[in-house]
Motif scaffolding. Sequence first.
Motif, PDB file in Angstrom:
ATOM      1  N   MET A  83       0.755  -1.232   0.137  1.00  0.00           N
ATOM      2  CA  MET A  83      -0.112  -0.053  -0.165  1.00  0.00           C
ATOM      3  C   MET A  83       0.883   1.205  -0.024  1.00  0.00           C
ATOM      4  SD  MET A  83      -3.013  -1.253   3.026  1.00  0.00           S
ATOM      5  CE  MET A  83      -3.900   0.201   2.501  1.00  0.00           C
ATOM      6  N   GLY A  84       0.332   2.537  -0.392  1.00  0.00           N
ATOM      7  CA  GLY A  84       1.083   3.567  -0.484  1.00  0.00           C
ATOM      8  C   GLY A  84       1.168   4.172   0.766  1.00  0.00           C
TER       9      GLY A  84
ATOM     10  N   ILE B 292      -1.412   2.911  17.225  1.00  0.00           N
ATOM     11  CA  ILE B 292      -0.242   3.577  16.326  1.00  0.00           C
ATOM     12  C   ILE B 292       0.435   2.456  15.710  1.00  0.00           C
ATOM     13  CG2 ILE B 292       2.054   4.662  16.361  1.00  0.00           C
ATOM     14  CD1 ILE B 292       0.631   6.852  18.100  1.00  0.00           C
ATOM     15  N   ALA B 293       0.877   1.432  16.457  1.00  0.00           N
ATOM     16  CA  ALA B 293       1.744   0.172  15.983  1.00  0.00           C
ATOM     17  C   ALA B 293       1.055  -0.369  14.961  1.00  0.00           C
ATOM     18  CB  ALA B 293       2.060  -0.686  17.170  1.00  0.00           C
TER      19      ALA B 293
ATOM     20  N   VAL C 294      -0.288  -2.074   9.408  1.00  0.00           N
ATOM     21  CA  VAL C 294      -1.200  -2.673   8.229  1.00  0.00           C
ATOM     22  C   VAL C 294      -1.233  -1.381   6.957  1.00  0.00           C
ATOM     23  CG1 VAL C 294      -3.844  -2.689   7.955  1.00  0.00           C
ATOM     24  CG2 VAL C 294      -2.802  -3.691   9.847  1.00  0.00           C
ATOM     25  N   THR C 295      -1.158  -0.155   7.346  1.00  0.00           N
ATOM     26  CA  THR C 295      -1.256   0.890   6.479  1.00  0.00           C
ATOM     27  C   THR C 295      -0.011   0.747   5.342  1.00  0.00           C
ATOM     28  OG1 THR C 295      -2.298   2.450   7.772  1.00  0.00           O
ATOM     29  CG2 THR C 295      -0.989   3.545   5.866  1.00  0.00           C
TER      30      THR C 295
ATOM     31  N   VAL D 287      10.168   2.384  11.788  1.00  0.00           N
ATOM     32  CA  VAL D 287      10.205   0.974  11.379  1.00  0.00           C
ATOM     33  C   VAL D 287       9.074   0.712  10.378  1.00  0.00           C
ATOM     34  CG1 VAL D 287      10.457  -1.334  11.920  1.00  0.00           C
ATOM     35  CG2 VAL D 287      12.079   0.452  13.188  1.00  0.00           C
ATOM     36  N   ASN D 288       8.032   0.748  11.036  1.00  0.00           N
ATOM     37  CA  ASN D 288       6.708   0.422  10.178  1.00  0.00           C
ATOM     38  C   ASN D 288       6.669   0.929   8.878  1.00  0.00           C
ATOM     39  OD1 ASN D 288       6.226  -1.752  11.866  1.00  0.00           O
ATOM     40  ND2 ASN D 288       4.553  -0.745  12.965  1.00  0.00           N
ATOM     41  N   ALA D 289       7.044   2.197   8.884  1.00  0.00           N
ATOM     42  CA  ALA D 289       6.870   3.109   7.677  1.00  0.00           C
ATOM     43  C   ALA D 289       8.047   2.613   6.658  1.00  0.00           C
ATOM     44  CB  ALA D 289       6.935   4.609   7.935  1.00  0.00           C
ATOM     45  N   SER D 290       9.100   2.006   7.004  1.00  0.00           N
ATOM     46  CA  SER D 290      10.452   1.706   6.182  1.00  0.00           C
ATOM     47  C   SER D 290      10.097   0.734   5.048  1.00  0.00           C
ATOM     48  CB  SER D 290      11.417   1.597   6.879  1.00  0.00           C
ATOM     49  OG  SER D 290      12.402   1.266   6.229  1.00  0.00           O
TER      50      SER D 290
END
Length: 307
Positions: free
Chosen positions: A1-2, A48-49, A54-55, A125-128
């Motif tokens: 996902m973007g 948040i986590a 998921v996003t 980290v989750n956005a990387s």
Amino acid sequence: MGTVIDSHFLALTAIVTVGYQLFFFIITALLKFDKVTDFAGSTNFIIIAVLTLVTKGSWHFRQVVLTLLVVIWGLRLGLFLLMRILQWGEDRRFDEMRSNLGKLAFFWIFQAVWVWTVSLPVTVVNASDRDPSIQAEDIIGWILWSVGISVEATADQQKLSFKNSPENRGKWCNIGLWKYTRHPNYFGEILLWWGIFVASAPVLEGAEWLVILGPIFLTLLLLFVSGIPLLEESADKKFGNVNAYRIYKKTTSPLIPLPPFVYGNLPLWFKATFLFEFPFYSRNFPQEGPNWCRTSQEEIKDELKMG
């Protein structure tokens, strides 16, 4: 996902956090119901986590593990604090806030800042897109988290059991882990969040290293603002004139667990410099009179020998 709004989900998590805390602030302000305060803080970390994981939708192993660690910590602490406040009946922190909307609003704003800042390592980290193989930092971080949550959970349960015992009413908790540190739960919480930061290190590059502000903020908060200082002040006012408590405070580390016979024999400058025994932790500690000094110094020596 973007990506959503920004590449590191900083704006997304800020908006979600402000909205979530605002919702509970309205409940607290309108209904004078403050039993959900800590629950709102702990569950916000989970939101948040999970939301950032998921996003992004990458589902890298490191992302899943760190998210799971936050979820486990948040559920454990949130449910524990909720059950405790429901059992005890009220949160004394809000005694002066219930009728002061400004102070109440400041508390909830500060809680939102706390959640967003401390969550930074997991958020980034989750956005990387980077997914290096498992490294030593991952293992070390997971170990620190495991030790930290074990200490925090054990300390919480020990104190709750102590407080719930009728024979301990009017006493301070000095059993189990509380014999080796005056605040073992805070030691555990600080340790586990530093563990999460260390485990995030293999992914970080450039300005992303600023996520270290998360564990730094938490550490400074507990050491200097809303954690240890408030509890030390409360305990000193309640028990400061009790000889056994004075001995306990002089021979027990404020944060890092140490045997009383070791800590009690260390010089004051060493305690203040390396073990966080700051002078303002004792600003409400009653002054020692000559009679107390003679008898209690002997008791301290006896306590150290037995320790």
